[in-house]
Motif scaffolding. Sequence first.
Motif, PDB file in Angstrom:
ATOM      1  N   GLU A   1      43.379   9.551 107.741  1.00 37.38           N
ATOM      2  CA  GLU A   1      42.746   8.239 107.880  1.00 37.38           C
ATOM      3  C   GLU A   1      43.547   7.396 108.870  1.00 37.38           C
ATOM      4  OE1 GLU A   1      40.500   7.824 103.636  1.00 37.38           O
ATOM      5  OE2 GLU A   1      42.604   7.223 103.691  1.00 37.38           O
ATOM      6  N   GLY A   2      42.864   6.821 109.802  1.00 36.11           N
ATOM      7  CA  GLY A   2      43.559   6.042 110.830  1.00 36.11           C
ATOM      8  C   GLY A   2      44.182   6.919 111.900  1.00 36.11           C
ATOM      9  N   ASP A   3      43.871   8.207 111.854  1.00 32.49           N
ATOM     10  CA  ASP A   3      44.329   9.135 112.900  1.00 32.49           C
ATOM     11  C   ASP A   3      45.833   9.187 113.093  1.00 32.49           C
ATOM     12  OD1 ASP A   3      41.955  10.309 113.544  1.00 32.49           O
ATOM     13  OD2 ASP A   3      41.441   8.831 115.091  1.00 32.49           O
TER      14      ASP A   3
ATOM     15  N   TRP B   1      47.674  11.473 112.148  1.00 30.05           N
ATOM     16  CA  TRP B   1      48.024  12.843 112.564  1.00 30.05           C
ATOM     17  C   TRP B   1      48.053  12.980 114.083  1.00 30.05           C
ATOM     18  CZ3 TRP B   1      44.558  16.658 114.732  1.00 30.05           C
ATOM     19  CH2 TRP B   1      43.246  16.181 114.968  1.00 30.05           C
ATOM     20  N   LEU B   2      47.105  12.340 114.756  1.00 29.92           N
ATOM     21  CA  LEU B   2      47.044  12.439 116.214  1.00 29.92           C
ATOM     22  C   LEU B   2      48.114  11.576 116.867  1.00 29.92           C
ATOM     23  CD1 LEU B   2      43.443  12.494 117.722  1.00 29.92           C
ATOM     24  CD2 LEU B   2      45.310  14.133 118.027  1.00 29.92           C
ATOM     25  N   ARG B   3      48.280  10.374 116.328  1.00 27.40           N
ATOM     26  CA  ARG B   3      49.280   9.484 116.929  1.00 27.40           C
ATOM     27  C   ARG B   3      50.690  10.064 116.817  1.00 27.40           C
ATOM     28  NH1 ARG B   3      49.299   4.867 113.923  1.00 27.40           N
ATOM     29  NH2 ARG B   3      47.698   5.631 112.479  1.00 27.40           N
ATOM     30  N   ASN B   4      50.974  10.615 115.650  1.00 28.27           N
ATOM     31  CA  ASN B   4      52.289  11.247 115.494  1.00 28.27           C
ATOM     32  C   ASN B   4      52.478  12.386 116.487  1.00 28.27           C
ATOM     33  OD1 ASN B   4      53.140   9.555 113.514  1.00 28.27           O
ATOM     34  ND2 ASN B   4      52.998  11.036 111.826  1.00 28.27           N
ATOM     35  N   ALA B   5      51.435  13.186 116.631  1.00 30.75           N
ATOM     36  CA  ALA B   5      51.537  14.331 117.540  1.00 30.75           C
ATOM     37  C   ALA B   5      51.667  13.862 118.984  1.00 30.75           C
ATOM     38  CB  ALA B   5      50.315  15.231 117.378  1.00 30.75           C
ATOM     39  N   GLU B   6      50.963  12.821 119.327  1.00 32.78           N
ATOM     40  CA  GLU B   6      51.058  12.297 120.693  1.00 32.78           C
ATOM     41  C   GLU B   6      52.474  11.819 121.005  1.00 32.78           C
ATOM     42  OE1 GLU B   6      46.346  10.962 120.915  1.00 32.78           O
ATOM     43  OE2 GLU B   6      47.904   9.480 120.427  1.00 32.78           O
ATOM     44  N   ALA B   7      53.083  11.205 120.008  1.00 32.73           N
ATOM     45  CA  ALA B   7      54.465  10.746 120.212  1.00 32.73           C
ATOM     46  C   ALA B   7      55.391  11.933 120.447  1.00 32.73           C
ATOM     47  CB  ALA B   7      54.920   9.941 118.988  1.00 32.73           C
ATOM     48  N   ALA B   8      55.244  12.938 119.613  1.00 34.06           N
ATOM     49  CA  ALA B   8      56.104  14.121 119.764  1.00 34.06           C
ATOM     50  C   ALA B   8      55.838  14.810 121.098  1.00 34.06           C
ATOM     51  CB  ALA B   8      55.865  15.092 118.613  1.00 34.06           C
ATOM     52  N   ASN B   9      54.576  14.908 121.473  1.00 29.90           N
ATOM     53  CA  ASN B   9      54.237  15.554 122.745  1.00 29.90           C
ATOM     54  C   ASN B   9      54.791  14.767 123.934  1.00 29.90           C
ATOM     55  OD1 ASN B   9      52.847  17.355 121.190  1.00 29.90           O
ATOM     56  ND2 ASN B   9      50.846  17.055 122.182  1.00 29.90           N
ATOM     57  N   ALA B  10      54.690  13.472 123.848  1.00 29.81           N
ATOM     58  CA  ALA B  10      55.202  12.646 124.943  1.00 29.81           C
ATOM     59  C   ALA B  10      56.702  12.847 125.104  1.00 29.81           C
ATOM     60  CB  ALA B  10      54.881  11.173 124.679  1.00 29.81           C
ATOM     61  N   ALA B  11      57.369  12.927 123.979  1.00 26.93           N
ATOM     62  CA  ALA B  11      58.811  13.179 124.030  1.00 26.93           C
ATOM     63  C   ALA B  11      59.082  14.535 124.674  1.00 26.93           C
ATOM     64  CB  ALA B  11      59.400  13.124 122.618  1.00 26.93           C
TER      65      ALA B  11
END
Lengths: 338, 338, 338, 338
Positions: free
Chosen positions: D251-253, D255-265
């Motif tokens: 809910e509130g995505d 899962w995606l936001r966390n993954a985007e942060a890790a990917n950006a790093a």
Amino acid sequence: MHFFSDNATPVCPDVMAAMAAADRADHGYDGDIWSARLNGVFSDLFETPVEALWIASGTAANSIALACLCPPYGGVLCHEEAHIVVDECGAPGFYTHGASLMALPGAGAKLSPDIVTERLKAIRPDVHQVPARAISITQATEYGLAYTPDEVAALGAVAREYGLGFHMDGARFANAVAHLGCHPGDVTWRAGVDVLSFGCVKNGGMIGEALLFFGDRAQARAAEAARWRKRGGHLFSKGRYLAAQLLAMVEGDLWLRNAEAANAAAQALAAGAAGRLMYPVEANELFIRLTAQEAAALRAQGFDFYDWGEGAARLVTNWSHDAASVKPLADALGTLSA
Amino acid sequence: MHFFSDNATPVCPDVMAAMAAADRADHGYDGDIWSARLNGVFSDLFETPVEALWIASGTAANSIALACLCPPYGGVLCHEEAHIVVDECGAPGFYTHGASLMALPGAGAKLSPDIVTERLKAIRPDVHQVPARAISITQATEYGLAYTPDEVAALGAVAREYGLGFHMDGARFANAVAHLGCHPGDVTWRAGVDVLSFGCVKNGGMIGEALLFFGDRAQARAAEAARWRKRGGHLFSKGRYLAAQLLAMVEGDLWLRNAEAANAAAQALAAGAAGRLMYPVEANELFIRLTAQEAAALRAQGFDFYDWGEGAARLVTNWSHDAASVKPLADALGTLSA
Amino acid sequence: MHFFSDNATPVCPDVMAAMAAADRADHGYDGDIWSARLNGVFSDLFETPVEALWIASGTAANSIALACLCPPYGGVLCHEEAHIVVDECGAPGFYTHGASLMALPGAGAKLSPDIVTERLKAIRPDVHQVPARAISITQATEYGLAYTPDEVAALGAVAREYGLGFHMDGARFANAVAHLGCHPGDVTWRAGVDVLSFGCVKNGGMIGEALLFFGDRAQARAAEAARWRKRGGHLFSKGRYLAAQLLAMVEGDLWLRNAEAANAAAQALAAGAAGRLMYPVEANELFIRLTAQEAAALRAQGFDFYDWGEGAARLVTNWSHDAASVKPLADALGTLSA
Amino acid sequence: MHFFSDNATPVCPDVMAAMAAADRADHGYDGDIWSARLNGVFSDLFETPVEALWIASGTAANSIALACLCPPYGGVLCHEEAHIVVDECGAPGFYTHGASLMALPGAGAKLSPDIVTERLKAIRPDVHQVPARAISITQATEYGLAYTPDEVAALGAVAREYGLGFHMDGARFANAVAHLGCHPGDVTWRAGVDVLSFGCVKNGGMIGEALLFFGDRAQARAAEAARWRKRGGHLFSKGRYLAAQLLAMVEGDLWLRNAEAANAAAQALAAGAAGRLMYPVEANELFIRLTAQEAAALRAQGFDFYDWGEGAARLVTNWSHDAASVKPLADALGTLSA
């Protein structure tokens, strides 16, 4: 004339006679007088104390052997073309409750100490990885090659160093020993083998192999194996008919004589197929290069055998053959080669 | 004279002859001409399409049958004295990968629909409890009683109502049918049985029972069973010797004639042991009250049998007996009774 | 007010705080600093060297414990109403690869040495019968009774005599010890227990029990258990959150204080339900006679609980209760009784 | 600063908050209001009906998924470096009761349709060989590569053609989707995936992954999975704490936001490590060439990570990182490169 497999031949007359001689009432399961003699007869043959159980099939013998050597979370190092990997529908996984077969490459379906050791070194000693607990080799190999005593001993040394059990699938053990000309103990317990599936069916038996345990832990392991045998539905109530087959094989060295006949037939074919051999012929199997046209020509002359992929075929001789009886095929092969 | 068990007798001559007749090369495993005829022969016998597999032992046949009916997380309703509970060292748990045997009481080792239904009603339909998935009964029972067609059908109705598979352990199926005088279909598929372990070894065979699948799902289940057979190490390469035994049993109704002989012998003994019988004698087993002194007296006269707890004994007749041949024991029993 | 089960309560604040305190990076699995302290903390608590593993659930802890004590072909003696028999969907059969649960009767769901010994004596020492290899008891029992140190020791003596492993399912171990007022070692290792499932979840934890191994074979068995834990998918990468819960429970004796609160609440209810009790109240469970009408009356007042068959109900108190907080229900029960 | 693994990071604050919010009494197991919402929430996310179960660990989720797709005598086609092969101590063999993992090669730990098809064609359709019954792939792969929707669909087509189940180990599914920028359905059910292990722990959860079933057989398979979950000891009584984590993730995505942060790093590090990359960086893992000396230099600056064999290292970023926070390591890598 059939060269499909040695596993579909008739039963050797001496074995048949032994079964007939056992055809009288006795105690059930393995409580009979034939079963009672197995330990002694195999101990004499191998010149060391042996715990011997009759087991109906090679698949069951191999699987029960591995269940005695490897826990469910462990692994068994073996060749990627081994019978236990390729042709037993996962039976070892069944009897071991899920142990892993760690399949390794090797020319002629032989395992080498180097490849085994390399694999062992790559396993991390944590709970995430499957720990190796046993090595299993096939004697003779799936391509009909015999491990020499030295080759077995080198693998036995690796097993000892890493604390692994050592199993030998001897579906064609007799053929290997006949080729090597050594004492059967030289390629087994003297070389570090803990458990041997001593094959009889391919060598003239009807139903029944011997599962042989060597060494200090033989009794404990055989007691375990007796549980798996029962639990697998393999403790037949009229077990004496199996025991009688094994006794017939071992007493009077029928096992060796039968293997020698099969091997001699294979050598006769090898001579005929010179130039076509994909592997040296050391036991009773030939793998030869053969075009589809050539195969058809042989079949038209009444010779039956399996193709072995494209452009190749497998020929298997058996106890009922000898050099003379396979001469027609040897000649036919020689003619093709011309 | 031995009355230990019908499972340790010699092989019936017709069966031995059939094995000898099968002693020639053919395709391995179940690719031979004998195995190919099993479905037809059993379909004729049962008057319905049957999928038939040879399986070496009753334990294996029972276990593989249950593996086809019950998932690892399921349960099998059975009698607390059933062979699968008491005498197979957990083999059903092995082949089913851990299914539960739900052991129930019942006089004469018979399951009753009431007791089965009561147990079924007590199971909560949540994931915490093991769901029943099969019923297994033994025909004749462990105490030599035969379920009538109506009794089987009543259990079959429960199985259908609750969506359960229905297995019959027929180690002494022939003796039960010989006693009942019914068609074999009447106590099996017509009464709702899905899978039958059709016993041969106790009835004059050497090694080999038939595992028979009935009904709409017969083919799918038999295909599963073929996998378990291989995986259990039970797909023997010279399977034709097993198939030949089964054919010999069924063709010419040898199975019934052998059972009738054993049953007649049991009736002769029952007459001699009048007043001592713990159960009605319906098949080929007698359970009799017998003091230690009486047992010793019989043994002194050369009769061998098993004690059955204190003050009781079990006598088992077999295919090689008949009323005349067991007269010495019948007389000895009668004398004791006097 | 809920009296369904202690397994559905919130998490105890001290445990929640401990999890929050563990909310920082550390090594994965059980390589963290919290997991590393478990052996020491439990060894101190039990006054003997203990090998301690966190395991997520009681079902997993029990099953893994039994897998360390019993081979696939063995049996576990236990009460017929034990959680492992009735409520784990065959999980012990899964982890042990098919071992048999040998279910025995006994008042109050307690095993007695006599009944256990009688069963042991009935097992023939051949390969056909499943050999007993372990005893498992539940402390407190499924009916809320505590085994005294002497009662445990008497079973421990049987276990030792017959060479059996001895497991205790301590889902409500804390409640039992709180009732007995003894040292936790007195009802475990000093009485012969080899493995204890030390329950935390019902006593205020979130996810995580401790599996404790005592005695000479503790290390070897714990090493096996670590394999089963991984293989069962129970070696969580962030295991520190489980370890932290267990530490919070043991340090400062939270486990005992929580159990004392639940027990006191149960005693208060027992006083109110005098005359209705089906079993003595020794832990935190009450089994009471209650008509459907009475049950409805209580529910109408806001008290929730499970029926326990017809005319009976089960009430379970928990760590968040005490005598005062459950007074409304105690009063309501007293009024009913009037 | 730790780059060991994303599986050892703290729990994401939103997840922690959701667990705290679930800290009140409710029905046990999965009878609570959080668990009840899982199907709906995941169905919305994937835009198709989904059956969703919480499962504590990725190993358990993968193993249970495979147990739903593959019988004990079957095989699972997978990459030879897949987590299920290398890092789960045989857990899939445990839950499937001995199914074979058919390990295949492939660059970047990716399976290709060609290699899968070649292996499938080599399996004889007899009972001697293990039949393939499922394909399992890892998204992102063990080397941090994402299968594109087309790549998954190509494997899905093979699965459909050969009647195989199709499982995706999505331990880092979020990272793959974040990289691909596609809808999560595009790389799962729309591409033929039957079961997805939807990873949460590596992405900021504490304990708990989602096991998601798609398609016509979703309900039947999820019912099976619920049995395995219980039987494996994974049906926790306070399951709401797991359900709450999953809901917080979806809910509130988050899962995606966390993954985007890790990917950006990971991208930031990739820029710093240009020239050293052994694989393209598509998710949150970097595999880089690094001498022992260089590794020591980085560690001396406070950066922790695992060696990856000789001359190489693995760096894993996580939800708590972003491009800015990993700049020190990116710079340090860049300096090394200079």
